[in-house]
Motif scaffolding. Sequence first.
Motif, PDB file in Angstrom:
ATOM      1  N   SER A  50      56.622-106.102 -34.784  1.00 43.22           N
ATOM      2  CA  SER A  50      57.214-106.969 -33.776  1.00 43.22           C
ATOM      3  C   SER A  50      58.072-106.114 -32.837  1.00 43.22           C
ATOM      4  O   SER A  50      58.347-104.943 -33.101  1.00 43.22           O
ATOM      5  CB  SER A  50      58.069-108.042 -34.445  1.00 43.22           C
ATOM      6  N   SER A  51      58.477-106.753 -31.802  1.00 39.07           N
ATOM      7  CA  SER A  51      59.279-106.044 -30.806  1.00 39.07           C
ATOM      8  C   SER A  51      60.583-105.570 -31.442  1.00 39.07           C
ATOM      9  O   SER A  51      61.228-106.326 -32.159  1.00 39.07           O
ATOM     10  CB  SER A  51      59.562-106.987 -29.633  1.00 39.07           C
ATOM     11  N   GLY A  52      60.921-104.354 -31.225  1.00 34.51           N
ATOM     12  CA  GLY A  52      62.153-103.802 -31.796  1.00 34.51           C
ATOM     13  C   GLY A  52      61.965-103.229 -33.183  1.00 34.51           C
ATOM     14  O   GLY A  52      62.926-102.757 -33.793  1.00 34.51           O
ATOM     15  N   ALA A  53      60.754-103.232 -33.698  1.00 28.18           N
ATOM     16  CA  ALA A  53      60.505-102.735 -35.056  1.00 28.18           C
ATOM     17  C   ALA A  53      60.611-101.217 -35.125  1.00 28.18           C
ATOM     18  O   ALA A  53      60.745-100.648 -36.203  1.00 28.18           O
ATOM     19  CB  ALA A  53      59.126-103.181 -35.534  1.00 28.18           C
ATOM     20  N   GLY A  54      60.499-100.561 -34.009  1.00 26.81           N
ATOM     21  CA  GLY A  54      60.602 -99.097 -33.997  1.00 26.81           C
ATOM     22  C   GLY A  54      59.287 -98.423 -33.696  1.00 26.81           C
ATOM     23  O   GLY A  54      59.123 -97.220 -33.941  1.00 26.81           O
ATOM     24  N   LYS A  55      58.342 -99.155 -33.134  1.00 31.70           N
ATOM     25  CA  LYS A  55      57.013 -98.586 -32.868  1.00 31.70           C
ATOM     26  C   LYS A  55      57.097 -97.422 -31.874  1.00 31.70           C
ATOM     27  O   LYS A  55      56.523 -96.350 -32.100  1.00 31.70           O
ATOM     28  CB  LYS A  55      56.072 -99.682 -32.309  1.00 31.70           C
TER      29      LYS A  55
HETATM   30  N1  LIG Z   1      68.320 -93.693 -29.034  1.00 29.94           N
HETATM   31  C1  LIG Z   1      68.569 -94.920 -29.464  1.00 29.94           C
HETATM   32  N2  LIG Z   1      69.820 -95.348 -29.521  1.00 29.94           N
HETATM   33  C2  LIG Z   1      70.102 -96.606 -29.940  1.00 29.94           C
HETATM   34  N3  LIG Z   1      69.186 -97.450 -30.351  1.00 29.94           N
HETATM   35  C3  LIG Z   1      67.896 -97.078 -30.297  1.00 29.94           C
HETATM   36  C4  LIG Z   1      67.547 -95.781 -29.838  1.00 29.94           C
HETATM   37  N4  LIG Z   1      66.187 -95.676 -29.925  1.00 29.94           N
HETATM   38  C5  LIG Z   1      65.758 -96.869 -30.387  1.00 29.94           C
HETATM   39  N5  LIG Z   1      66.778 -97.700 -30.609  1.00 29.94           N
HETATM   40  C6  LIG Z   1      66.703 -99.053 -31.150  1.00 29.94           C
HETATM   41  O1  LIG Z   1      65.750 -99.032 -32.185  1.00 29.94           O
HETATM   42  C7  LIG Z   1      64.987-100.194 -32.179  1.00 29.94           C
HETATM   43  C8  LIG Z   1      63.524 -99.834 -32.055  1.00 29.94           C
HETATM   44  O2  LIG Z   1      63.173 -99.517 -30.750  1.00 29.94           O
HETATM   45  P1  LIG Z   1      61.682 -99.269 -30.279  1.00 29.94           P
HETATM   46  O3  LIG Z   1      61.154 -98.131 -31.045  1.00 29.94           O
HETATM   47  O4  LIG Z   1      61.676 -99.151 -28.835  1.00 29.94           O
HETATM   48  O5  LIG Z   1      60.968-100.613 -30.719  1.00 29.94           O
HETATM   49  P2  LIG Z   1      59.553-101.174 -30.340  1.00 29.94           P
HETATM   50  O6  LIG Z   1      58.848-100.175 -29.525  1.00 29.94           O
HETATM   51  O7  LIG Z   1      58.913-101.436 -31.636  1.00 29.94           O
HETATM   52  O8  LIG Z   1      59.791-102.423 -29.583  1.00 29.94           O
HETATM   53  C9  LIG Z   1      65.460-101.027 -31.021  1.00 29.94           C
HETATM   54  O9  LIG Z   1      66.366-101.995 -31.535  1.00 29.94           O
HETATM   55  C10 LIG Z   1      66.181-100.054 -30.156  1.00 29.94           C
HETATM   56  O10 LIG Z   1      67.219-100.657 -29.461  1.00 29.94           O
END
Ligand SMILES: Nc1ncnc2c1ncn2[C@@H]1O[C@H](COP(=O)(O)OP(=O)(O)O)[C@@H](O)[C@H]1O
Lengths: 241, 839
Positions: A50-55
Motif C-alpha cells: 500500500s501507499s507508504g509501505a516503503g516500496k
Molecule cells: N528520508 C526519509 N525521511 C523521512 N521519512 C521517509 C524518508 N524516506 C521515506 N520516508 C517515509 O517512509 C515511508 C515509505 O515511503 P515510500 O518508500 O515512498 O513509500 P511508497 O513508495 O511505498 O509509497 C513513508 O511514510 C515516507 O514518508
Amino acid sequence: MSHSSENQQDRILYASDLGKRVKSGEGELVILEALSLDVGRGESVAIVGSSGAGKSTLLGLLAGLDAPTSGALELFGQSLEELDEDGRAALRAGRVGFVFQNFQLLPTLTAMENVMLPLELSPRQDVAAKSRHWLTRVGLEGRLSHLPKQLSGGEQQRVAVARAFVTDPDLVFADEPTGNLDEETGRRIIDLLFALNRESDTTLILVTHDLALARRCDRCLKLENGALQPLEIDRHAEVSA
Amino acid sequence: MSLIALSLKGLKRDLRAADVRALFMALTLAVAATTMIGFFLDRLDRGLTRQAGQLLGGDLVLEQGQPFDDDVRQTLREAGLRLSDQVDLVSMISQGDAFQSAGLKVVDDHYPLYGEVRVDRGDGIEAVAHGPPAGQAWIAPRLARLLEVKVGDTVQVGSASLRVGGLIDREPDQQGGFSGLTPRIMLDRADLQATELVRPGSRIEYELLAAGPPAAVEAVAARFERWREAGIEVRDVRVDRPSLGRSLERAQKYLSLAGLAAVLLAGVAVAMATRRYVDRHLDTAALMRCFGASQRQLGQLFAWQLGWLAIAAAALGALLGLAGQAGLLALLVRFLPLELPPPGWLPFAMGILTALAVLVGFAGPTLIRLRRVSALKVLRRELDPIPAAGWVVVGIASLVFGGLLWLYSGDPVLAVGILLGGLVALTVLAGAAHLLLSLLLGALSRFTPSGNGGRALQLGGRQLARRRQASLGQLLAFSVTFAAMAIIAVVRGDLLTTWQAQLPEETPNYFAINIQPQERDGVETLLEDAAGSASGLYPLVRGRLTAIDGQPPQARVPADNANDGALRRDLNLTWREALPDGNDVTAGEWFDPDAAMRATGNVPISVEEELAGRLGLSLGDTLTFTIGSDTVTGEVTSLRHLDWESFQPNFFIIFPPGVLESFGHSFITSFYLAEGNDALLGEMVRQYPGVSLLNVEALLEQVRGILTQVTRAVEFVLGFVLLAGVSVLYAALTASRPARAHEGALLRVFGASDRTLSRMQWSEFALLGLASGLLGAALAEVAAVGIFTWLGLSPRLHLTMWLSMPLLGAVMVGGIGFLLSRSTRRHSPMASLRLLGET
Ligand SMILES: Nc1ncnc2c1ncn2[C@@H]1O[C@H](COP(=O)(O)OP(=O)(O)O)[C@@H](O)[C@H]1O
Ligand SMILES: [Mg+2]
C-alpha cells in the motif's frame, strides 16, 4: 565484474537482512527491516504494497540510489557495501534502466534528446540511431522532436520506457509506472513494458500497488511492515486491491 | 560521448530555457561593458600620451645649458628613438630702428617629431611638417606687427640677416596659449652660427627631443638618474604629461565607475538566473546520477557547460565592446586632436577574465548544489540538496567583486574600502528590507480593500508575504540594481551640470597680454565698453625662484625635479587681494586683509598645489624670488587648486597687494568678444600696438567639443548600465516565474478570474518594485556621497530620486513581471498545473 561461483551466475540481485531506518521528527522511523530478496536473470518480480509501505525506498536501495542502514546487497555480483555513491553509480551505468511514476522527462529536452541522455554518458557512436530505434519501438517515431509538454501522459511514459531500454540494460526498475495514467493507457504501457522485457531478455523489478499489474509478473512479493512476503495470487481471478 | 561534447550538446539544448538566456545576456553585458570601457580608456590614454608627446615636442625631452654629447645621442638612438635638436634663447630682433625681444627657437631638419607647424608663407595658413629653410625666419604675427615687417622683408637676428619666410599660426609643440610671453621667431640650425649669439655666458637652452614607442623610452629610463645628476632636465611624457583637464579626468572616472556598475548588475543577474538554472538542473543531475554519472562527471559537465556559456558570452561581449568603443570614439575623437593607436589585447583578456570571475563568484556557490544532488531525488522529489547559505553566496560574490575592483583600480585599499562599505550597506539594507516588507504588508493587511484594485493590492501583498524569503532576496537584488542604476544616472546629471557651468556662454575667448601700467586704464575702459565679461586685469611680474628656506632650490626639491623648468625659468607672479574665481584653497588660509604681514614678518604667498607638489613645498616654507636685481621673500600660507580649463588668467604664485608694485610689471586679462565684433580688436591693435592679443576661441571650441562629446559618451554608457539593470530584473523575474505560475494556476482552479489574477500579479510586482525603488534610492544616496567626493563634485541630496525611484521601480518591475507572467495566465489552469509537474 567477475561471477565468482556458478550458482551466482544467473543471479542479478541479492539482498539479505536489508534494513532502512531514517531519523524523523519524533525519533527513528523503521521503513524496512531484515528484508531479503533474490532475483535471477530474466525474471520479472512485482513488489506490491500500500501507499507508504516503503516500496520506493526499497527500490532506491536495490538500485543503489541509496545505502541501507543494515544488511547486505549485491548487484550484478558486486557487493554494494564496498562502494561509495560514485561507485554504485558506475555500476549502474548502462546496465540499469528506470521507469518512474512521474515520468521524469527533462522538460527542455525533446523526446529524442531525453532518450539519448543515458547513452551519452559513455563514449559511443550510435546514440542517435539507437534512440530513434527505441522511440520507433514504442510507437513514437513521429514525435521525436516534441517536448514533453507537447506529449500526453501516456506518450511521455512511452518515452521514459524507451529511455529505460535504450542502453540494453540487464535490469529495469519500474516504480508505479502507471500511477499517473488512466487505466487504459496504463494497461498499454504495461503491455509495452512486458513485451520489451521479454524481447530483450531483461530482468524487471516492478513496484506497484495494483495487484492486477503485479499478476503479470513471474513472481509477486508483498511489502508489509518492512519485510517481503511471497504473495500467491490467482492469475485468472479478479482481485480487489 | 566525451564530457566536453556532451556539455556542448547540453548547452545547445539548454538555450531554450529562459534562465540560460538570462545568464548569457548578463554575462555578455558584463563583458561588453568592461571591454567597451576598457578598450576606450586604454586607447584614449595612449592617445593622450601621444598628444602630450606632441605638446612636449617628443616622448622624451632632455634640456641643458650646453650642447649634448654624442654619448647621450648614441644611447637614445640605439634604443630606437628618433632625435631632433633644438636651441632656445632670447634675443633682440631688429628691423631698421625697431627693436623687439623675441624667443628664438632654432630647429633642425627633423623638426617637428610630432604634428605639424601651421604657417602663413604668403598663401594663407598651411600645415607643414618642417621648420623654416636655411636663410629664413618664421615669426609670430605679433612680432611682425611690432617690427612692422611682412613676409619677404628682412630682419636682423644677432649678426645674421634673415628673410621673413612666414608667419607662425601655431607650433605643434607649444604648451598653453600664452606661456611664452616673448614672441616667437623660428630659424634653421644652419643659421645659428651666423647670428653669433652663441657666445660664452649667453643664456642658451639646448634641447634634445626624442620620439619613439614607450618600450624605447623605457629602455633608456635607467639612464635618467645619471643624466639628472649631470644637470640635464629630463622630461618623460609618461610622467610629465600635462594633467588632463578635470573634465576629461572625471569622465574617465565616470566611465570606469559605470563599467563596474554594469559588472555588479550583471553579477546580480547571474546570481538570480543561476538559482533558477540550478533548480531546473537538479532533476537533470539526479537523473544523470541514476544513469550512472559520478559526482565528478556531473561537476565537470556543468562546469564545462557554463564555461562554454561564459566563453561564448565573452566573445560576443568583446565584439559588442569593440563596436561600442568604436562608437564612443567616433563620438569623441573628432574633437580630440588624437591619432589613436589600435585597440590592445589587454581589455579583451580582462573581458574574458571578468566573465569567468562573475560566473565563479556570483554563480559558483549556488552551482555546487548540482554536484551534491542525490540520485534518490528521482524517487523522492523533496530531496533537494540544501542551498548554500545566503551569507556564503553574498560573501563569495563580494570577494570576487572586490578582486575585480582591485584589478580595475589597481588600488587594493580602495577595493577593500568599497567592499567593506558595500557589505555594511548590504547588511543594513537587508535589515531595512525586512522592516520595510513587514511594514508594507502590515499596512496592507489592516486596511479594508475597497473595489477590485484594493483587493488585488491586498492579494498581491499576501503573495509577497507568503514567499517572504524569496521576496526578501528579490527585494535586495532589485534594490542593489536600482541603486546602481540611480547612481550612474544621478552622477551623470551632476557631471553634465558641472560641465555646463564650467564654460558658460560668455567664457573669455581672448587674452590680452603685455599691457603696460600706463595703458591699463585705457585698455580697461575699451574692454568695458566693447567686450563682455572681462576677467579684470591681473598684474604680472616675472621672477625666478632662487631660494627655498634660504637654500638653493635645487638642493631642496625632490631629486627628480631638481631640473624642473619652474626653477630654470622666470615664473609669472601676481598680487591680488581676493581669491580669484575658480581657485580653491586646499591648504592653509587665503590672505587676511587686516594682517598683510605674518607675525613672523614674512610676506604671505599662495602657491598652486601642483607646483607645490613638484617642488615639495608645504605651508610655512619660505620662497625667495629674484626679480631683476632685487629679491623678495615670502612664506607659503596657502595652497590653491585651480581650474586650468577656466580660460581665466591663472597664476602659480600670488602675493598680497603692497609687495610687488614697485617692480617692473605688465598686466594681463582675458575677455569675451562676440563673433563679428572685430572693431574692438582693430582699435586695440591701433591704440596699443604693444599689447598682444591671443585668440583662444579654437581652444575653447575644442574644450567645449570635448565636453559635448564626453557628455554623449556618458549618456551612451548610462544607457548600457540601464540595459544591464533591466537584464537583472528579467533574470530575477524569470527565476521566480514557476513558483508564481503554480500559485496562479491554483487560484484559477479555485475560481479567480483572469482579471483578478492579472491585477493581483501586477500589484505584487508593483509593490516589490516600489519597495526596491525606495531602498535603492536610500542606498544610492549613501553611495553617492562617496562617489561625488571621489569625482571632486560636491555631494547633495537628490530629492527627485527619492520620488522617482519608487515610482519607476513599481512601473518597471510591475511591467516586466506582468509581461512575463502573461504566458502562464494564458494557459488553462490544467496546463499550468501540468507544466508544474514537469519542472
Ligand atoms: N528520508 C526519509 N525521511 C523521512 N521519512 C521517509 C524518508 N524516506 C521515506 N520516508 C517515509 O517512509 C515511508 C515509505 O515511503 P515510500 O518508500 O515512498 O513509500 P511508497 O513508495 O511505498 O509509497 C513513508 O511514510 C515516507 O514518508
Ligand atoms: Mg512510492
